[in-house]
Design an enzyme around this catalytic site. Sequence first.
Site, PDB file in Angstrom:
ATOM      1  N   ARG A 172      -3.267   2.569   6.319  1.00 60.87           N
ATOM      2  CA  ARG A 172      -4.211   2.590   7.446  1.00 60.87           C
ATOM      3  C   ARG A 172      -5.573   3.179   7.070  1.00 60.87           C
ATOM      4  O   ARG A 172      -6.204   3.892   7.825  1.00 60.87           O
ATOM      5  CB  ARG A 172      -3.621   3.361   8.651  1.00 60.87           C
ATOM      6  CG  ARG A 172      -2.246   2.882   9.089  1.00 60.87           C
ATOM      7  CD  ARG A 172      -2.199   1.400   9.462  1.00 60.87           C
ATOM      8  NE  ARG A 172      -0.845   1.016   9.863  1.00 60.87           N
ATOM      9  CZ  ARG A 172       0.052   0.438   9.052  1.00 60.87           C
ATOM     10  NH1 ARG A 172      -0.279   0.134   7.791  1.00 60.87           N
ATOM     11  NH2 ARG A 172       1.242   0.133   9.479  1.00 60.87           N
ATOM     12  N   ARG A 173      -5.991   2.866   5.845  1.00 58.99           N
ATOM     13  CA  ARG A 173      -7.352   3.236   5.446  1.00 58.99           C
ATOM     14  C   ARG A 173      -8.109   1.993   4.994  1.00 58.99           C
ATOM     15  O   ARG A 173      -9.081   2.080   4.255  1.00 58.99           O
ATOM     16  CB  ARG A 173      -7.307   4.237   4.289  1.00 58.99           C
ATOM     17  CG  ARG A 173      -6.621   5.530   4.646  1.00 58.99           C
ATOM     18  CD  ARG A 173      -6.987   6.575   3.623  1.00 58.99           C
ATOM     19  NE  ARG A 173      -5.862   7.430   3.316  1.00 58.99           N
ATOM     20  CZ  ARG A 173      -5.848   8.302   2.332  1.00 58.99           C
ATOM     21  NH1 ARG A 173      -6.901   8.419   1.539  1.00 58.99           N
ATOM     22  NH2 ARG A 173      -4.802   9.053   2.123  1.00 58.99           N
ATOM     23  N   GLY A 174      -7.596   0.827   5.382  1.00 62.72           N
ATOM     24  CA  GLY A 174      -8.341  -0.404   5.119  1.00 62.72           C
ATOM     25  C   GLY A 174      -8.025  -1.068   3.790  1.00 62.72           C
ATOM     26  O   GLY A 174      -8.704  -2.030   3.401  1.00 62.72           O
ATOM     27  N   LEU A 175      -6.978  -0.611   3.075  1.00 62.07           N
ATOM     28  CA  LEU A 175      -6.719  -1.219   1.762  1.00 62.07           C
ATOM     29  C   LEU A 175      -6.185  -2.644   1.878  1.00 62.07           C
ATOM     30  O   LEU A 175      -6.567  -3.523   1.102  1.00 62.07           O
ATOM     31  CB  LEU A 175      -5.752  -0.341   0.955  1.00 62.07           C
ATOM     32  CG  LEU A 175      -6.455   0.842   0.292  1.00 62.07           C
ATOM     33  CD1 LEU A 175      -5.464   1.839  -0.282  1.00 62.07           C
ATOM     34  CD2 LEU A 175      -7.382   0.345  -0.821  1.00 62.07           C
ATOM     35  N   LEU A 176      -5.293  -2.883   2.825  1.00 59.91           N
ATOM     36  CA  LEU A 176      -4.827  -4.255   3.040  1.00 59.91           C
ATOM     37  C   LEU A 176      -6.020  -5.158   3.370  1.00 59.91           C
ATOM     38  O   LEU A 176      -6.169  -6.251   2.819  1.00 59.91           O
ATOM     39  CB  LEU A 176      -3.803  -4.302   4.189  1.00 59.91           C
ATOM     40  CG  LEU A 176      -3.490  -5.689   4.751  1.00 59.91           C
ATOM     41  CD1 LEU A 176      -2.698  -6.513   3.758  1.00 59.91           C
ATOM     42  CD2 LEU A 176      -2.722  -5.583   6.066  1.00 59.91           C
ATOM     43  N   THR A 177      -6.877  -4.679   4.258  1.00 58.14           N
ATOM     44  CA  THR A 177      -8.039  -5.476   4.676  1.00 58.14           C
ATOM     45  C   THR A 177      -8.923  -5.786   3.467  1.00 58.14           C
ATOM     46  O   THR A 177      -9.376  -6.928   3.295  1.00 58.14           O
ATOM     47  CB  THR A 177      -8.835  -4.707   5.742  1.00 58.14           C
ATOM     48  OG1 THR A 177      -7.920  -4.310   6.769  1.00 58.14           O
ATOM     49  CG2 THR A 177      -9.942  -5.541   6.341  1.00 58.14           C
ATOM     50  N   VAL A 229       0.879  -1.186   0.000  1.00 55.79           N
ATOM     51  CA  VAL A 229       0.000   0.000   0.000  1.00 55.79           C
ATOM     52  C   VAL A 229       0.908   1.226   0.000  1.00 55.79           C
ATOM     53  O   VAL A 229       1.890   1.263   0.768  1.00 55.79           O
ATOM     54  CB  VAL A 229      -0.908  -0.007   1.256  1.00 55.79           C
ATOM     55  CG1 VAL A 229      -1.773   1.243   1.315  1.00 55.79           C
ATOM     56  CG2 VAL A 229      -1.781  -1.262   1.283  1.00 55.79           C
ATOM     57  N   TYR A 262      -0.425 -10.598   9.464  1.00 56.44           N
ATOM     58  CA  TYR A 262      -1.378 -11.514   8.824  1.00 56.44           C
ATOM     59  C   TYR A 262      -2.177 -12.410   9.758  1.00 56.44           C
ATOM     60  O   TYR A 262      -3.079 -13.110   9.313  1.00 56.44           O
ATOM     61  CB  TYR A 262      -0.638 -12.370   7.792  1.00 56.44           C
ATOM     62  CG  TYR A 262      -0.122 -11.525   6.640  1.00 56.44           C
ATOM     63  CD1 TYR A 262      -0.998 -11.044   5.674  1.00 56.44           C
ATOM     64  CD2 TYR A 262       1.217 -11.166   6.548  1.00 56.44           C
ATOM     65  CE1 TYR A 262      -0.547 -10.242   4.635  1.00 56.44           C
ATOM     66  CE2 TYR A 262       1.681 -10.369   5.512  1.00 56.44           C
ATOM     67  CZ  TYR A 262       0.800  -9.910   4.569  1.00 56.44           C
ATOM     68  OH  TYR A 262       1.238  -9.115   3.545  1.00 56.44           O
ATOM     69  N   PHE A 300       8.839 -15.441  -1.639  1.00 55.14           N
ATOM     70  CA  PHE A 300       8.105 -15.020  -2.853  1.00 55.14           C
ATOM     71  C   PHE A 300       7.178 -13.871  -2.533  1.00 55.14           C
ATOM     72  O   PHE A 300       6.937 -13.575  -1.374  1.00 55.14           O
ATOM     73  CB  PHE A 300       7.324 -16.206  -3.454  1.00 55.14           C
ATOM     74  CG  PHE A 300       6.356 -16.886  -2.514  1.00 55.14           C
ATOM     75  CD1 PHE A 300       5.090 -16.375  -2.263  1.00 55.14           C
ATOM     76  CD2 PHE A 300       6.725 -18.051  -1.830  1.00 55.14           C
ATOM     77  CE1 PHE A 300       4.197 -17.008  -1.405  1.00 55.14           C
ATOM     78  CE2 PHE A 300       5.846 -18.699  -0.981  1.00 55.14           C
ATOM     79  CZ  PHE A 300       4.587 -18.180  -0.764  1.00 55.14           C
TER      80      PHE A 300
HETATM   81  C1  COA Z   1       1.484  -3.593   5.775  1.00 51.93           C
HETATM   82  C2  COA Z   1       0.573  -2.791   4.833  1.00 51.93           C
HETATM   83  C3  COA Z   1       0.243  -3.653   3.615  1.00 51.93           C
HETATM   84  C4  COA Z   1      -0.710  -2.461   5.615  1.00 51.93           C
HETATM   85  O1  COA Z   1      -1.661  -1.867   4.732  1.00 51.93           O
HETATM   86  P1  COA Z   1      -2.842  -0.909   5.267  1.00 51.93           P
HETATM   87  O2  COA Z   1      -3.711  -0.632   4.100  1.00 51.93           O
HETATM   88  O3  COA Z   1      -2.234   0.228   5.970  1.00 51.93           O
HETATM   89  O4  COA Z   1      -3.582  -1.865   6.300  1.00 51.93           O
HETATM   90  P2  COA Z   1      -5.088  -1.685   6.850  1.00 51.93           P
HETATM   91  O5  COA Z   1      -5.423  -0.214   6.869  1.00 51.93           O
HETATM   92  O6  COA Z   1      -6.015  -2.553   6.097  1.00 51.93           O
HETATM   93  O7  COA Z   1      -4.886  -2.229   8.323  1.00 51.93           O
HETATM   94  C5  COA Z   1      -5.583  -3.345   8.818  1.00 51.93           C
HETATM   95  C6  COA Z   1      -5.153  -3.581  10.241  1.00 51.93           C
HETATM   96  O8  COA Z   1      -3.836  -4.115  10.245  1.00 51.93           O
HETATM   97  C7  COA Z   1      -3.009  -3.332  11.101  1.00 51.93           C
HETATM   98  N1  COA Z   1      -1.678  -3.260  10.483  1.00 51.93           N
HETATM   99  C8  COA Z   1      -1.377  -2.783   9.279  1.00 51.93           C
HETATM  100  N2  COA Z   1      -0.057  -2.884   9.050  1.00 51.93           N
HETATM  101  C9  COA Z   1       0.474  -3.437  10.153  1.00 51.93           C
HETATM  102  C10 COA Z   1       1.799  -3.769  10.545  1.00 51.93           C
HETATM  103  N3  COA Z   1       2.839  -3.541   9.730  1.00 51.93           N
HETATM  104  N4  COA Z   1       1.982  -4.327  11.760  1.00 51.93           N
HETATM  105  C11 COA Z   1       0.938  -4.548  12.590  1.00 51.93           C
HETATM  106  N5  COA Z   1      -0.353  -4.237  12.280  1.00 51.93           N
HETATM  107  C12 COA Z   1      -0.568  -3.691  11.073  1.00 51.93           C
HETATM  108  C13 COA Z   1      -3.669  -1.973  11.127  1.00 51.93           C
HETATM  109  O9  COA Z   1      -3.295  -1.244  12.265  1.00 51.93           O
HETATM  110  C14 COA Z   1      -5.114  -2.322  11.108  1.00 51.93           C
HETATM  111  O10 COA Z   1      -5.511  -2.724  12.418  1.00 51.93           O
HETATM  112  P3  COA Z   1      -6.951  -2.330  13.035  1.00 51.93           P
HETATM  113  O11 COA Z   1      -7.959  -2.920  12.071  1.00 51.93           O
HETATM  114  O12 COA Z   1      -6.941  -2.988  14.371  1.00 51.93           O
HETATM  115  O13 COA Z   1      -6.979  -0.847  13.057  1.00 51.93           O
HETATM  116  C15 COA Z   1       1.236  -1.472   4.366  1.00 51.93           C
HETATM  117  O14 COA Z   1       1.552  -0.691   5.495  1.00 51.93           O
HETATM  118  C16 COA Z   1       2.478  -1.689   3.534  1.00 51.93           C
HETATM  119  O15 COA Z   1       2.397  -1.716   2.305  1.00 51.93           O
HETATM  120  N6  COA Z   1       3.655  -1.823   4.202  1.00 51.93           N
HETATM  121  C17 COA Z   1       4.942  -1.978   3.517  1.00 51.93           C
HETATM  122  C18 COA Z   1       5.006  -3.222   2.635  1.00 51.93           C
HETATM  123  C19 COA Z   1       4.717  -4.489   3.397  1.00 51.93           C
HETATM  124  O16 COA Z   1       5.250  -4.734   4.471  1.00 51.93           O
HETATM  125  N7  COA Z   1       3.842  -5.325   2.809  1.00 51.93           N
HETATM  126  C20 COA Z   1       3.535  -6.640   3.329  1.00 51.93           C
HETATM  127  C21 COA Z   1       4.351  -7.610   2.569  1.00 51.93           C
HETATM  128  S1  COA Z   1       4.301  -9.220   3.211  1.00 51.93           S
END
Ligand code: COA
Length: 403
Positions: free
Chosen positions: A88-93, A82, A121, A403
């Site tokens: 932190r706007r729910g895109l991962l979710t 993201v 995860y 991967f």
């Molecule tokens: C990790 C990442 C994908 C999270 O995306 P996001 O869109 O910010 O996540 P969301 O807004 O959907 O968050 C969902 C929940 O996960 C939690 N969360 C997100 N990233 C987290 C992290 N790195 N560690 C712990 N919790 C995390 C959020 O706090 C949120 O919790 P809540 O529902 O209790 O408030 C993003 O920060 C990113 O791209 N990081 C760098 C690349 C990376 O690490 N990707 C994963 C590869 S395996």
Amino acid sequence: MTFPLRTLTRDDLDDVGVVLEHAFGEAHTRDDLGPTYGVIDPTRFYGAYDGDTPVATGGSFALDMTVPGAVRPVAGVTWIAVLPTHRRRGLLTALMGRLLEDLHEAGEPLAALWASQGAIYQRFGYGLAAWDAGLTVPSRAAFTTPVEATGLRLVAPTAPELAAVHEVVAPQRSGWWRRDEAWWAFRLQDPESRRGGASPLRCVVADGPDGPQGYALYRTKPSWDGGQPAGEVTVRELAATDAGTRARLWRYLLDLDLMGTVSSHFGPVDEPLLHLLAEPRAAVPTLRDNLWMRLVDVAAALSGRCYGAEVDVVLDVTDRACPWNSGRWRLSGGPAGATCAATTDAADLRLDAADLGAAYLGGTTLSARAGAGHVTELRPGALAAASVAFGWPGPAPHCPMVF
Ligand SMILES: CC(C)(COP(=O)(O)OP(=O)(O)OC[C@H]1O[C@@H](n2cnc3c(N)ncnc32)[C@H](O)[C@@H]1OP(=O)(O)O)[C@@H](O)C(=O)NCCC(=O)NCCS
């Protein structure tokens, strides 16, 4: 504000690659991503868009992965990223939800991933299924029984001998998967920018009476310490069809001239090298998470593997991210296979989908999950019996590549 998801085409990959660069804090070139493009089916990948600009991505590879007693389709979830401006706007979710729904609809019952951070995860039902034992060993460390490093040849990493060995080895260890040409190109990526001053990737093949029986992919980095040679050997992958070949390959790596240490950053916890060394304490280990598994469909996934002992157990499963899994399931099976179906019978164990993901490959015991308070025993004796059955007598699960 919402950011609609849409599946990608091959033409979208460069733009989505920019999201990866920002999210992972890396700089990619087309050459870096080329081998990754080769293993991507873009229809399994999503972009989230802010207008015309991709701001998040995620998808999965279709893998034929070894699981206890079988080879099964597993979705290798990857490219989860993201943009820093849209975190932190729910895109991962949203992405995780869509990917799991797609797999459910397509009848793909298992997903696996490597996590950049372990905390991300678990909320989506992934369990820590395989562990990684990195090892650093001083060069020339002795074995209990001397081993001659003979019958070895240096070849190009692209030599066909590697695939021949891999085809034999991959079905034996959970977490490995069948590699076609595109996956080999991915595995052998070796851009100079990622070598950190070390040599290009080298490959040594070990022959037996009927042909190649093993290989080691490694690189060397020379250095000197007070006039003494102190180079580093870094092993990327070592595969062997038998114990003697594995020992010969390790002996070769440990005896390379002018080197001071041999390191394998990704290795199985049951690495036989630890049992070859006269002084196992010479090996400095690091333990960390390897593969995380997710049961997308409990019944199909649990009936898709074999069990280390006969088992007949009713599981009361909770699953927030895949509600279709919530409920009671009777698992009956053993070393030859298993069945699993919904039931109204009284439950023996209460657990979360993440616990089943953790136990799926046999690398994490249900007892360990219970020890952390995640699994509740409802019928005395059920936990020990199920914990033994979810184990597997073959090699410890381990995924050899990120991967
Ligand atoms: C990790 C990442 C994908 C999270 O995306 P996001 O869109 O910010 O996540 P969301 O807004 O959907 O968050 C969902 C929940 O996960 C939690 N969360 C997100 N990233 C987290 C992290 N790195 N560690 C712990 N919790 C995390 C959020 O706090 C949120 O919790 P809540 O529902 O209790 O408030 C993003 O920060 C990113 O791209 N990081 C760098 C690349 C990376 O690490 N990707 C994963 C590869 S395996």
